[in-house]
Design an enzyme around this catalytic site. Structure first.
Site, PDB file in Angstrom:
ATOM      1  N   GLY A  77      -8.152   7.663 -40.448  1.00 28.09           N
ATOM      2  CA  GLY A  77      -9.481   7.436 -40.675  1.00 28.09           C
ATOM      3  C   GLY A  77      -9.799   6.321 -41.736  1.00 28.09           C
ATOM      4  O   GLY A  77      -9.004   5.424 -41.891  1.00 28.09           O
ATOM      5  N   HIS A  81     -17.176  14.963 -58.936  1.00 31.52           N
ATOM      6  CA  HIS A  81     -17.126  13.847 -58.169  1.00 31.52           C
ATOM      7  C   HIS A  81     -18.336  14.156 -57.249  1.00 31.52           C
ATOM      8  O   HIS A  81     -18.320  14.760 -56.076  1.00 31.52           O
ATOM      9  CB  HIS A  81     -16.200  13.318 -57.330  1.00 31.52           C
ATOM     10  CG  HIS A  81     -16.325  12.196 -56.367  1.00 31.52           C
ATOM     11  ND1 HIS A  81     -16.899  11.214 -56.726  1.00 31.52           N
ATOM     12  CD2 HIS A  81     -16.429  12.286 -54.909  1.00 31.52           C
ATOM     13  CE1 HIS A  81     -16.885  10.348 -55.572  1.00 31.52           C
ATOM     14  NE2 HIS A  81     -16.465  10.870 -54.775  1.00 31.52           N
ATOM     15  N   GLN A 127      -2.985  23.099 -46.881  1.00 36.69           N
ATOM     16  CA  GLN A 127      -2.103  21.960 -47.483  1.00 36.69           C
ATOM     17  C   GLN A 127      -1.509  22.287 -48.827  1.00 36.69           C
ATOM     18  O   GLN A 127      -0.365  21.861 -48.944  1.00 36.69           O
ATOM     19  CB  GLN A 127      -3.151  20.934 -47.500  1.00 36.69           C
ATOM     20  CG  GLN A 127      -3.720  20.190 -46.326  1.00 36.69           C
ATOM     21  CD  GLN A 127      -4.542  19.208 -46.481  1.00 36.69           C
ATOM     22  OE1 GLN A 127      -4.839  18.597 -47.558  1.00 36.69           O
ATOM     23  NE2 GLN A 127      -5.196  18.400 -45.113  1.00 36.69           N
ATOM     24  N   ASP A 175     -16.179   6.455 -58.970  1.00 35.74           N
ATOM     25  CA  ASP A 175     -17.254   6.666 -59.870  1.00 35.74           C
ATOM     26  C   ASP A 175     -17.316   5.618 -61.305  1.00 35.74           C
ATOM     27  O   ASP A 175     -18.162   5.015 -61.584  1.00 35.74           O
ATOM     28  CB  ASP A 175     -17.542   7.736 -60.215  1.00 35.74           C
ATOM     29  CG  ASP A 175     -17.553   8.784 -59.066  1.00 35.74           C
ATOM     30  OD1 ASP A 175     -18.401   8.524 -58.238  1.00 35.74           O
ATOM     31  OD2 ASP A 175     -16.932   9.755 -59.088  1.00 35.74           O
ATOM     32  N   ILE A 202     -10.834   5.722 -44.822  1.00 40.18           N
ATOM     33  CA  ILE A 202     -10.249   5.147 -46.024  1.00 40.18           C
ATOM     34  C   ILE A 202      -8.599   4.935 -46.000  1.00 40.18           C
ATOM     35  O   ILE A 202      -7.876   4.321 -46.369  1.00 40.18           O
ATOM     36  CB  ILE A 202     -10.507   6.432 -47.035  1.00 40.18           C
ATOM     37  CG1 ILE A 202     -12.066   6.530 -47.139  1.00 40.18           C
ATOM     38  CG2 ILE A 202      -9.628   6.335 -48.475  1.00 40.18           C
ATOM     39  CD1 ILE A 202     -12.342   7.865 -47.888  1.00 40.18           C
ATOM     40  N   ARG A 223     -24.040  22.776 -48.897  1.00 40.57           N
ATOM     41  CA  ARG A 223     -22.805  22.291 -49.702  1.00 40.57           C
ATOM     42  C   ARG A 223     -21.661  23.758 -49.549  1.00 40.57           C
ATOM     43  O   ARG A 223     -20.520  23.615 -49.479  1.00 40.57           O
ATOM     44  CB  ARG A 223     -23.027  22.252 -51.193  1.00 40.57           C
ATOM     45  CG  ARG A 223     -21.651  21.888 -52.166  1.00 40.57           C
ATOM     46  CD  ARG A 223     -22.390  21.133 -53.212  1.00 40.57           C
ATOM     47  NE  ARG A 223     -23.229  21.868 -54.014  1.00 40.57           N
ATOM     48  CZ  ARG A 223     -23.138  22.442 -54.939  1.00 40.57           C
ATOM     49  NH1 ARG A 223     -21.930  22.757 -55.598  1.00 40.57           N
ATOM     50  NH2 ARG A 223     -24.174  23.184 -55.690  1.00 40.57           N
ATOM     51  N   GLY A 251     -10.468  13.466 -50.578  1.00 43.02           N
ATOM     52  CA  GLY A 251     -11.337  14.003 -49.649  1.00 43.02           C
ATOM     53  C   GLY A 251     -12.311  15.049 -50.445  1.00 43.02           C
ATOM     54  O   GLY A 251     -11.857  15.912 -51.105  1.00 43.02           O
TER      55      GLY A 251
END
Length: 327
Positions: A14, A187, A112, A159, A16, A98, A130
């Site tokens: 990806g 975040h 994971q 941030d 990032i 969300r 992520g």
């Protein structure tokens, strides 16, 4: 030469991941004398793209890069890993609530977490990038009960970096002169950049920038909404700056913190500053190079307290939304 450290990266093909892998392989993550073996994890449809990423890493001829393992198998991907950078996640799409995003990504991080527990090295430390990273980290951590809770982190350094940059621009100062700026909470758009405890060239920020209205009306909303602004401007989400923040986070964890500074990362709350225990909450942190600790004893004014509790409430709500994924 030191023995190579295995570093696992999910979402390795990806945006990032692409920016991050070069930084890791060149020695910027763990140091210029630390060899690494990259364990690159992707989903099956992205394996062809990952093949191209592997080619580029090979073509860079990094002296510190001692091996590359591209895989879509979690057991292989986390095998012997001392660091796991969980970058890959499903992005929020139009019309998606969300709760929907938490449910989809929650299942990913459940698997994971289990794979990290079963396959990673005994000194494994995990940074979740992520989004929604705080609650994704909580899910993975709770599904790896044998891994100590102080080995799990969620990234709020982006941030912090954004906030420092805004303060420096407003004050006409060098960004390196901004210290003690910490992000509290989630975040997300509720996170709180606590400028009251920050300094610019040693001077308290509210004195260095004597514009109270700017903090409430411009600074905080700009930092909170910066990710959305970048998507609107470039049509894509933050990538290079997110990868940079991941490197900054790991470096801050493994490097002693200056006595006049702190850094931001979300960690398992044990109730510090009255925050609900069990949440993955961002605090002002310090490191001795080996162990992290929350900077305690700060005087939190009423304005900050309101912001700190608001972002806690959001995290608590997120936790309740994924309760079925928490053993």
């Amino acid at each position: 030469m030191k023995a190579p450290v295995h570093v696992s990266v999910t979402g390795a093909a990806g945006q990032i991941g692409y920016s991050l892998l070069i930084r890791i392989a060149s020695g910027q993550l763990l140091g210029p004398d630390q060899p690494v073996i990259l364990r690159l994890i992707e989903i099956e449809p992205a394996m062809k793209a990952l093949e191209g990423v592997v080619m580029e890493l090979q073509d860079c001829a990094f002296p510190l890069l001692k091996g590359i393992v591209p895989t879509c198998d979690l057991s292989e991907g986390f095998s012997n890993a001392s660091w796991a950078l969980l970058v890959g996640s499903v992005p929020r799409k139009a019309g998606m609530e969300r709760k929907d995003l938490l449910g989809i990504n929650g299942k990913i991080f459940t698997g994971q977490g289990k794979a990290i527990q079963e396959n990673a090295a005994s000194d494994i430390r995990t940074l979740v990038v992520g989004n929604p990273c705080n609650t994704n980290c909580l899910i993975a951590m709770d599904n790896a009960p044998d891994v100590p809770k102080d080995r799990w982190f969620a990234m709020t350094r982006l941030d912090e970096n954004r906030a420092k940059s805004q303060l420096a621009l407003k004050a006409g100062a060098d960004v390196a002169s901004v210290k003690k700026l910490a992000i509290w909470g989630n975040h997300s758009s509720t996170m709180y950049p606590n400028y009251f405890d920050a300094t610019i060239d040693g001077k308290p920020v509210p004195e260095a920038i004597a514009d109270e209205a700017w903090f409430a009306d411009d600074f905080i909303p700009t930092v909170q909404q910066r990710g959305a602004a970048i998507i609107k401007a470039r049509g894509l989400s933050s990538a290079a700056s997110a990868a940079n923040a991941a490197v900054d986070t790991v470096q801050s964890i493994i490097t002693p913190t200056e006595s006049d500074n702190c850094f931001s990362v979300a960690v398992h709350s044990n109730g510090e500053y009255g925050i609900e225990p069990g949440l993955i909450y961002s605090y002002p942190m310090k490191s001795d190079g080996e162990n992290l600790s929350i900077i305690e004893g700060l005087d939190i004014n009423d304005f900050s307290q309101e912001k700190i509790k608001a972002t806690e409430a959001e995290l608590s709500e997120e936790k309740s939304m994924v309760a079925d994924l928490l053993p």
